[in-house]
Design a protein around this motif. Structure first.
Motif, PDB file in Angstrom:
ATOM      1  N   SER A 311     -16.756  -5.957  -1.080  1.00 34.93           N
ATOM      2  CA  SER A 311     -16.991  -5.131   0.091  1.00 34.93           C
ATOM      3  C   SER A 311     -17.829  -3.927  -0.314  1.00 34.93           C
ATOM      4  O   SER A 311     -17.832  -3.521  -1.478  1.00 34.93           O
ATOM      5  CB  SER A 311     -15.674  -4.676   0.731  1.00 34.93           C
ATOM      6  OG  SER A 311     -14.895  -3.935  -0.194  1.00 34.93           O
ATOM      7  N   SER A 315     -18.046  -0.485   4.639  1.00 38.10           N
ATOM      8  CA  SER A 315     -17.030  -1.275   5.344  1.00 38.10           C
ATOM      9  C   SER A 315     -15.779  -0.479   5.682  1.00 38.10           C
ATOM     10  O   SER A 315     -15.044  -0.840   6.595  1.00 38.10           O
ATOM     11  CB  SER A 315     -16.635  -2.480   4.503  1.00 38.10           C
ATOM     12  OG  SER A 315     -15.915  -2.062   3.351  1.00 38.10           O
ATOM     13  N   ILE A 317     -13.310  -0.535   3.884  1.00 38.42           N
ATOM     14  CA  ILE A 317     -12.257  -1.256   3.155  1.00 38.42           C
ATOM     15  C   ILE A 317     -12.039  -0.628   1.796  1.00 38.42           C
ATOM     16  O   ILE A 317     -10.935  -0.629   1.257  1.00 38.42           O
ATOM     17  CB  ILE A 317     -12.636  -2.749   2.987  1.00 38.42           C
ATOM     18  CG1 ILE A 317     -12.835  -3.421   4.343  1.00 38.42           C
ATOM     19  CG2 ILE A 317     -11.609  -3.494   2.154  1.00 38.42           C
ATOM     20  CD1 ILE A 317     -11.609  -3.447   5.204  1.00 38.42           C
ATOM     21  N   TYR A 350     -15.714  -9.716   3.709  1.00 40.69           N
ATOM     22  CA  TYR A 350     -15.775  -8.497   4.494  1.00 40.69           C
ATOM     23  C   TYR A 350     -17.226  -8.216   4.884  1.00 40.69           C
ATOM     24  O   TYR A 350     -18.127  -8.262   4.033  1.00 40.69           O
ATOM     25  CB  TYR A 350     -15.248  -7.300   3.700  1.00 40.69           C
ATOM     26  CG  TYR A 350     -13.769  -7.331   3.405  1.00 40.69           C
ATOM     27  CD1 TYR A 350     -12.838  -7.296   4.433  1.00 40.69           C
ATOM     28  CD2 TYR A 350     -13.300  -7.367   2.099  1.00 40.69           C
ATOM     29  CE1 TYR A 350     -11.470  -7.304   4.172  1.00 40.69           C
ATOM     30  CE2 TYR A 350     -11.944  -7.374   1.822  1.00 40.69           C
ATOM     31  CZ  TYR A 350     -11.040  -7.344   2.860  1.00 40.69           C
ATOM     32  OH  TYR A 350      -9.694  -7.354   2.600  1.00 40.69           O
ATOM     33  N   GLY A 354     -16.576  -3.723   8.360  1.00 39.47           N
ATOM     34  CA  GLY A 354     -15.152  -3.807   8.063  1.00 39.47           C
ATOM     35  C   GLY A 354     -14.450  -5.002   8.655  1.00 39.47           C
ATOM     36  O   GLY A 354     -13.271  -5.228   8.368  1.00 39.47           O
ATOM     37  N   LYS A 356     -13.883  -9.196   9.326  1.00 37.26           N
ATOM     38  CA  LYS A 356     -13.815 -10.332   8.417  1.00 37.26           C
ATOM     39  C   LYS A 356     -14.604 -11.514   8.979  1.00 37.26           C
ATOM     40  O   LYS A 356     -14.468 -11.838  10.164  1.00 37.26           O
ATOM     41  CB  LYS A 356     -12.364 -10.760   8.192  1.00 37.26           C
ATOM     42  CG  LYS A 356     -11.501  -9.686   7.555  1.00 37.26           C
ATOM     43  CD  LYS A 356     -10.041 -10.093   7.511  1.00 37.26           C
ATOM     44  CE  LYS A 356      -9.177  -8.980   6.921  1.00 37.26           C
ATOM     45  NZ  LYS A 356      -7.742  -9.332   6.918  1.00 37.26           N
ATOM     46  N   ARG A 375      -6.134  -6.759  -2.531  1.00 39.51           N
ATOM     47  CA  ARG A 375      -6.941  -6.451  -1.359  1.00 39.51           C
ATOM     48  C   ARG A 375      -6.895  -4.960  -1.032  1.00 39.51           C
ATOM     49  O   ARG A 375      -5.848  -4.409  -0.692  1.00 39.51           O
ATOM     50  CB  ARG A 375      -6.453  -7.271  -0.163  1.00 39.51           C
ATOM     51  CG  ARG A 375      -6.462  -8.767  -0.459  1.00 39.51           C
ATOM     52  CD  ARG A 375      -6.159  -9.607   0.763  1.00 39.51           C
ATOM     53  NE  ARG A 375      -6.169 -11.036   0.422  1.00 39.51           N
ATOM     54  CZ  ARG A 375      -6.132 -12.013   1.314  1.00 39.51           C
ATOM     55  NH1 ARG A 375      -6.099 -11.729   2.608  1.00 39.51           N
ATOM     56  NH2 ARG A 375      -6.140 -13.272   0.926  1.00 39.51           N
ATOM     57  N   ARG A 376      -8.069  -4.343  -1.086  1.00 36.04           N
ATOM     58  CA  ARG A 376      -8.146  -2.903  -0.902  1.00 36.04           C
ATOM     59  C   ARG A 376      -7.842  -2.468   0.526  1.00 36.04           C
ATOM     60  O   ARG A 376      -7.525  -1.294   0.761  1.00 36.04           O
ATOM     61  CB  ARG A 376      -9.531  -2.400  -1.315  1.00 36.04           C
ATOM     62  CG  ARG A 376      -9.870  -2.611  -2.791  1.00 36.04           C
ATOM     63  CD  ARG A 376     -10.863  -1.592  -3.285  1.00 36.04           C
ATOM     64  NE  ARG A 376     -10.317  -0.257  -3.211  1.00 36.04           N
ATOM     65  CZ  ARG A 376     -11.029   0.844  -3.423  1.00 36.04           C
ATOM     66  NH1 ARG A 376     -12.328   0.739  -3.730  1.00 36.04           N
ATOM     67  NH2 ARG A 376     -10.487   2.033  -3.333  1.00 36.04           N
ATOM     68  N   GLU A 377      -7.911  -3.371   1.470  1.00 35.03           N
ATOM     69  CA  GLU A 377      -7.645  -2.988   2.858  1.00 35.03           C
ATOM     70  C   GLU A 377      -6.220  -2.471   3.040  1.00 35.03           C
ATOM     71  O   GLU A 377      -5.927  -1.764   4.008  1.00 35.03           O
ATOM     72  CB  GLU A 377      -7.907  -4.162   3.794  1.00 35.03           C
ATOM     73  CG  GLU A 377      -6.956  -5.332   3.635  1.00 35.03           C
ATOM     74  CD  GLU A 377      -7.222  -6.437   4.653  1.00 35.03           C
ATOM     75  OE1 GLU A 377      -6.875  -6.240   5.832  1.00 35.03           O
ATOM     76  OE2 GLU A 377      -7.781  -7.486   4.264  1.00 35.03           O
ATOM     77  N   TYR A 378      -5.309  -2.810   2.117  1.00 32.94           N
ATOM     78  CA  TYR A 378      -3.914  -2.400   2.250  1.00 32.94           C
ATOM     79  C   TYR A 378      -3.611  -1.077   1.568  1.00 32.94           C
ATOM     80  O   TYR A 378      -2.483  -0.566   1.668  1.00 32.94           O
ATOM     81  CB  TYR A 378      -2.997  -3.491   1.703  1.00 32.94           C
ATOM     82  CG  TYR A 378      -3.012  -4.733   2.564  1.00 32.94           C
ATOM     83  CD1 TYR A 378      -2.269  -4.796   3.736  1.00 32.94           C
ATOM     84  CD2 TYR A 378      -3.797  -5.831   2.214  1.00 32.94           C
ATOM     85  CE1 TYR A 378      -2.289  -5.936   4.532  1.00 32.94           C
ATOM     86  CE2 TYR A 378      -3.830  -6.975   3.000  1.00 32.94           C
ATOM     87  CZ  TYR A 378      -3.076  -7.013   4.169  1.00 32.94           C
ATOM     88  OH  TYR A 378      -3.112  -8.132   4.956  1.00 32.94           O
ATOM     89  N   LYS A 384     -10.975   6.455   0.178  1.00 33.19           N
ATOM     90  CA  LYS A 384     -11.117   5.315  -0.727  1.00 33.19           C
ATOM     91  C   LYS A 384     -12.401   5.480  -1.540  1.00 33.19           C
ATOM     92  O   LYS A 384     -13.493   5.482  -0.992  1.00 33.19           O
ATOM     93  CB  LYS A 384     -11.139   4.009   0.051  1.00 33.19           C
ATOM     94  CG  LYS A 384      -9.798   3.662   0.688  1.00 33.19           C
ATOM     95  CD  LYS A 384      -9.816   2.294   1.344  1.00 33.19           C
ATOM     96  CE  LYS A 384      -8.446   1.953   1.916  1.00 33.19           C
ATOM     97  NZ  LYS A 384      -8.414   0.613   2.532  1.00 33.19           N
TER      98      LYS A 384
END
Length: 531
Positions: A311, A315, A317, A350, A354, A356, A375-378, A384
């Motif tokens: 990503s 994004s 993310i 991604y 942002g 999917k 997974r960086r989205e969490y 970030k």
């Protein structure tokens, strides 16, 4: 499960900036040393030094040789499960074009021996400190265990290595005139130290988190160490009894003081690592990272960046280089109903906004998927940056169950106990259990199933290369994986060019070369065969 209120690496942050840590003074020019005889005087100083030994695992200096960076994506830990997705380069160990001068291997060796020297220094000084006696024995045991783990990392990657059990001013000096010690001797030292450590470390329940060594950690890693000792190239098959013994210890709450069980959700195990949540039932030992480097330097790592789903910064993310792609070999090990597959092997990319973009299951799409566990989205840390707070698993309970099943199968065949351990892992994954006509009929058939089950469950956790080597399957497995790509008409040309390059693998790659720098420093070292 609870919020990670205080990670081990942060617990003593205030101390770390007011008291010089073991890691710091061993890497400072001599004129600025705090001499060892003037340190290790108080319990705070000893604990700060112990944190320095732990930090060997997460340190991001010197090329990030361990779990802070290179080992996660450049050094071939994926076996036939995954590959480094960029154009072939001579400094990428996982692409088999490297030589003994590659920086990542030299940094790996150097960082581990520095960690060993830090542990040796603490062990040599701890009896002189004014401190609580119970804590003295606990800290001593943690240092013994960590020293053993560092030697385990060395012996499984280089074979015979110098065994150094006394401290020196620098790790470099420690091995200048020490010959390589036979692997069997190294393994004996590792297991002796770890068995001693088991007696005095605390339980996982006592710590309340998986970042610090517990009785469960020690027993589980002892099972792993003995599993490698039992396999190729040492083939000390009597050690399978020890594998079963120590795995059984973890499975018995009366012996480790903690009731271990699988988290009902496979996905949640990895979401926890991203969100700073502990689950000591499943995640027995993990490398701690924290923050984003905007406040505390060097506490954040690269998990989810180097080995996540690619990503961009646009994004939202979080940046991920996405350096590891899963192979079709791994994809086809899963049944369609196995929920682990689409978590471990990302079914989407991604986009810059942002969202999917999901892939189809045709072969072209399958063979380009990213490693998807981390997974960086969490993440909940903001903002970030390119550095992540995601912890990295070193020992999960599912691994213990699979080690138990493998040892039990070697000793007695596919017994009810071995089948039950496997089915515990598969039931969570909603995969078809071993029962009825699915039951293996002999040891060889069951071992083959265990080999694939370990890939399905533990992929991208830096275990596969070691597993394939101890089974003496490494070269053959890589070659077989390459063949599936080489003769496919649906693989993208760019992907095929990367994969076909892996045909450079040779038997010599089952051990890494002794770094050129070390051969120059230590005249008693002899290079590994083929290098």
């Amino acid at each position: 499960m609870k919020l990670k209120i205080a990670k081990l690496s942060v617990l003593l942050w205030t101390l770390a900036i007011t008291l010089q840590s073991c890691q710091d003074f061993l890497e400072t020019d001599p004129e600025s040393f705090i001499e060892p005889e003037n340190y290790y005087k108080t319990e705070e100083q000893v604990f700060t030094a112990l944190v320095g030994v732990y930090n060997t695992l997460s340190d991001t200096r010197g090329g990030s040789p361990l779990y802070g960076g290179d080992y996660l994506h450049q050094m071939g830990a994926e076996g036939e499960e995954g590959y480094y997705r960029h154009t072939p380069q001579r400094n990428i160990v996982g692409q088999f074009l490297y030589n003994a001068s590659v920086p990542s291997i030299s940094n790996f060796w150097d960082r581990l021996y520095r960690g060993i020297n830090d542990a040796n220094m603490l062990l040599s000084k701890i009896d002189g400190a004014d401190m609580n006696e119970n804590n003295r024995e606990m800290y001593r045991s943690e240092a013994l265990f960590l020293r053993g783990y560092f030697y385990y990392m060395l012996v499984t990657h280089f074979g015979d290595v110098p065994l150094v059990l006394e401290p020196t001013l620098t790790a470099e000096d420690a091995i200048k005139a020490v010959p390589r010690t036979p692997s069997a001797t190294i393994y004996k030292q590792i297991t002796s130290d770890m068995e001693m450590a088991f007696k005095n470390v605390e339980t996982a329940v006592h710590h309340g988190h998986g970042g610090r060594i517990s009785k469960s950690t020690v027993a589980g890693i002892l099972a792993r160490v003995n599993l490698h000792w039992a396999g190729h190239p040492n083939n000390e098959t009597s050690r399978y009894e020890e594998v079963k013994k120590w795995a059984s210890v973890v499975m018995d709450p009366g012996l480790v003081g903690t009731q271990h069980a699988l988290n009902p959700s496979y996905e949640q195990v990895f979401i926890n690592y991203a969100q700073d949540l502990y689950d000591i039932s499943e995640s027995i030992w993990e490398v701690e990272f924290w923050g984003n480097r905007t406040d505390h330097p060097r506490q954040a790592g690269g998990v989810g960046n180097y080995n996540g789903i690619r990503s961009t910064s646009a994004s939202g993310i979080g940046v991920s280089n996405g350096n590891i792609r899963a192979t079709a070999t791994l994809f086809f090990m899963y049944e369609d109903n196995d929920i682990r597959r689409d978590w471990a092997i990302a079914p989407f990319d991604y986009k810059d906004d942002g969202t999917k973009e999901y892939r189809t299951d045709n072969e072209t799409q399958i063979w380009g998927r990213y490693s998807g566990k981390f997974r960086r989205e969490y993440e909940t840390v903001s903002p970030k940056t390119s550095f992540t707070p995601i912890n990295f698993p070193l020992l999960r309970y599912s691994d213990v169950l699979l080690m138990f099943a493998e040892a039990e199968n070697y000793l007695h065949g596919p017994t009810e106990a071995a089948i039950s351990a496997i089915n515990t892992v598969r039931n969570r994954a909603q995969a078809t259990p071993l029962e009825g006509t699915n039951l293996p009929t002999n040891q060889d058939e069951f071992l083959l199933f265990i080999k694939e089950e370990r890939a399905r469950e533990l992929c991208f956790e830096s275990l596969r290369r070691g597993d394939l080597i101890r089974w003496n399957d490494y070269v053959e497995s890589i070659e077989a994986m390459v063949s599936t790509y080489e003769y496919s008409t649906t693989v993208a040309a760019s992907t095929k060019s990367i994969i076909v390059n892996l045909r450079n693998i040779e038997p010599k790659h089952m051990l890494w070369p002794i770094p050129t720098k070390e051969l120059m420093l230590n005249s008693l070292l002899v290079q590994n065969k083929g290098w």
